[in-house]
Design an enzyme around this catalytic site. Structure first.
Site, PDB file in Angstrom:
ATOM      1  N   GLU A 265       0.841  -1.179   0.073  1.00  0.00           N
ATOM      2  CA  GLU A 265      -0.126  -0.001  -0.031  1.00  0.00           C
ATOM      3  C   GLU A 265       0.894   1.156   0.004  1.00  0.00           C
ATOM      4  O   GLU A 265       0.515   2.331  -0.500  1.00  0.00           O
ATOM      5  CB  GLU A 265      -1.086   0.064   1.182  1.00  0.00           C
ATOM      6  CG  GLU A 265      -1.938  -1.138   1.263  1.00  0.00           C
ATOM      7  CD  GLU A 265      -2.885  -1.439   0.104  1.00  0.00           C
ATOM      8  OE1 GLU A 265      -3.187  -0.394  -0.617  1.00  0.00           O
ATOM      9  OE2 GLU A 265      -3.159  -2.560  -0.337  1.00  0.00           O
ATOM     10  N   HIS A 268       1.380   1.968  -3.425  1.00  0.00           N
ATOM     11  CA  HIS A 268       0.383   2.628  -4.002  1.00  0.00           C
ATOM     12  C   HIS A 268       0.608   4.143  -3.740  1.00  0.00           C
ATOM     13  O   HIS A 268       0.249   5.307  -4.378  1.00  0.00           O
ATOM     14  CB  HIS A 268      -0.800   2.066  -3.677  1.00  0.00           C
ATOM     15  CG  HIS A 268      -1.460   0.914  -4.342  1.00  0.00           C
ATOM     16  ND1 HIS A 268      -1.390   0.696  -6.069  1.00  0.00           N
ATOM     17  CD2 HIS A 268      -1.709  -0.396  -3.974  1.00  0.00           C
ATOM     18  CE1 HIS A 268      -1.672  -0.448  -5.980  1.00  0.00           C
ATOM     19  NE2 HIS A 268      -1.962  -1.328  -4.992  1.00  0.00           N
ATOM     20  N   GLU A 294      -0.686  -1.234  -9.822  1.00  0.00           N
ATOM     21  CA  GLU A 294      -0.067  -2.369  -9.422  1.00  0.00           C
ATOM     22  C   GLU A 294       1.325  -2.653  -9.506  1.00  0.00           C
ATOM     23  O   GLU A 294       2.130  -3.118  -8.819  1.00  0.00           O
ATOM     24  CB  GLU A 294      -0.751  -3.479  -9.723  1.00  0.00           C
ATOM     25  CG  GLU A 294      -2.161  -3.817  -9.287  1.00  0.00           C
ATOM     26  CD  GLU A 294      -2.054  -4.069  -7.604  1.00  0.00           C
ATOM     27  OE1 GLU A 294      -1.287  -4.998  -7.151  1.00  0.00           O
ATOM     28  OE2 GLU A 294      -2.831  -3.381  -6.842  1.00  0.00           O
TER      29      GLU A 294
END
Ligand code: ZN
Length: 501
Positions: A265, A268, A294
């Site tokens: 995460e 991201h 991704e």
């Protein structure tokens, strides 16, 4: 600036304020709203999202976009505003073509199918879900006929999640992976290692939070533009580049879950934090390409996070923050985070066999939309493919075809983006090493922030303005190929598993 552009920007600002509230409501609902408070939030959420949808499809919006797209206005726009107008006009035309009744039915069925899926998974009974899956498939085909007229349905779906990508390209990439990885994984599995009991004990959740914070700071997640919450399933959400939030979940007896979710995460979030701030609050200022997104989370999680050298400068600190780690030597930790095994559940799979979990879903989706395989036959097909790729058969539907929520949500065409992300990573790793030097050395010397700066500059800065294919071509100077990823797997795992290649 023309009067029309000024008017358009004012209009977008208003829409953006509604979107800001929507994001905040969503964050609050997921992280801290009490159970009884959910209903009030859902009402507010429905109100504001209806407002935003009405504004985005209004006559005024249509007129402004039509005028701005004409040469007299368009030619005078900056590149950023050219992108924004083109993208918004495309989405406007697309949304306008969908009949209101159909959209309503779709949203309702989506909610129903989601609820039934939860129930069916709990009872491990595919037959409960099958009629709703059929409805979602039919509605998806119907919607695609409006949004992408003249385009083959499955290609249209793939393109919605990874613009510019089609099944002919993906077939080539995935077949190349299968050809090399099926025999290679068999060789790895022949040298199977037993489960390591060191990771089965108690790992204090507070210690796990501290390790997570260490990792996020280490890879370059900015605290002045980000924060962390706690949810059942980790995710990342952004208001704009100055406010990006992620969540994590801490299992007492599985420290690796929160460690790798934090790094994933975090990847991201670092992407979203480093998009050109000029794009904030517009369609340019985020990344809607799921494969490209991704590629960044998986670069941190797998390419960097599962490299032993990533841990060398910080492994002692891990032991200080979470004492259970003091008992585990780095070598044991490294072996565990790269333990290849044939497992049923995609989200728990190691980085190598993960490829098969995605290829299986991609082939299932092609069977649904191209070959029109009846829904009732899908569990058998699933199990057969599990046998072909991983030599195991799920004991029940919950362990097999019912494990992911994506199809209940109508997310057909989403799965391939996970693997496309890894394929891009193989290429990015090659280019990074050409430009910055050997990645093992960089990591060993704690130069992870140099890697982050490189990714910021090469990928993140552009946000939505470059399609994945163009982004990879611009950075790597090559067309997309699975060869670098295959080479990365072979080099890394032949060493770990002592295999001759
Ligand atoms: Zn992700």
């Amino acid at each position: 600036m023309s009067k029309l552009l000024e008017e358009f920007q004012e209009y977008l600002k208003k829409m953006n304020q509604y979107e800001h509230v929507l994001t905040l409501l969503y964050w609050d609902m997921k992280t801290c709203t009490p159970k009884l408070g959910q209903e009030g939030h859902v009402e507010a959420l429905t109100h504001f999202s209806t407002e935003v949808f009405a504004m985005s499809t209004s006559e005024q919006m249509g007129e402004m976009l039509t005028e701005l797209a004409k040469p007299a206005e368009y030619d005078a726009l900056t590149d950023t505003w050219k992108f924004i107008v083109t993208r918004m006009k495309r989405d406007f035309d697309r949304n306008k073509r969908i009949p209101a009744d159909l959209y309503k039915t779709y949203v309702q069925t989506q909610a129903e199918a989601g609820n039934i899926w939860v129930d069916a998974k709990e009872k491990s009974d595919f037959s409960l879900f099958a009629p709703y899956l059929q409805k979602m498939i039919d509605l998806t085909v119907e919607m695609a006929g409006y949004t992408d007229p003249g385009v083959e349905v499955y290609d249209a779906l793939l393109n919605q999640y990874e613009e510019g990508m089609d099944s002919a390209t993906i077939d080539g990439l995935f077949e190349a992976l299968k050809k090399d990885l099926i025999p290679f994984v068999k060789e790895i599995l022949a040298k199977q290692k037993p489960e390591n009991p060191a990771f089965k004990g108690y790992f204090d959740p507070d210690g796990q939070r501290k390790v997570q914070d260490l990792l996020l700071d280490y890879i370059g997640f900015r605290r002045d533009a980000g924060s962390v919450g706690e949810t059942e399933h980790p995710f990342t959400l952004n208001f704009c580049s100055k406010d990006v939030r992620l969540t994590n979940h801490y299992y007492e007896n599985n420290p690796l879950s929160s460690i790798f979710s934090a790094v994933h995460e975090g990847g991201h979030a670092i992407f979203e934090q480093n998009i050109n701030p000029e794009y904030d609050n517009t369609v340019a200022g985020s990344c809607d390409y799921m494969g490209l997104h991704e590629s960044q989370s998986r670069f941190y999680e797998n390419i960097l996070g599962r490299n032993k050298n990533f841990w060398l400068p910080i492994y002692d600190k891990l032991g200080e923050l979470l004492p259970a780690f003091k008992e585990i030597p780095l070598e044991t930790f490294y072996q565990e985070i790269n333990h290849v095994q044939n497992s049923f559940i995609r989200v728990n799979a190691d980085e190598v066999t993960y490829c098969f979990h995605i290829i299986l879903r991609y082939e299932m989706e092609k069977a649904i939309f191209r070959d029109h395989v009846p829904v009732g036959d899908l569990p058998t097909l699933w199990n057969q493919k599990m046998q072909d790729y991983l030599q195991i058969t799920p004991a029940d539907d919950a362990q097999g075809i019912l494990q992911d929520m994506h199809w209940s949500d109508g997310g057909f065409g989403y799965f391939p983006s996970y693997l496309l992300g890894s394929i891009y990573d193989g290429m990015l790793l090659d280019t990074l090493q050409e430009e910055l030097g050997n990645v093992d050395e960089l990591l060993k010397n704690g130069k992870i922030k140099d890697i982050t700066a490189w990714l910021n500059q090469k990928i993140h800065w552009y946000g939505n303005t470059r399609k994945p294919k163009d982004a990879i071509k611009a950075v790597c100077g090559k067309e997309i190929s699975a060869e670098p990823l295959i080479r990365y797997f072979k080099e890394k795992y032949s060493e770990i598993y002592d295999i001759q290649i």
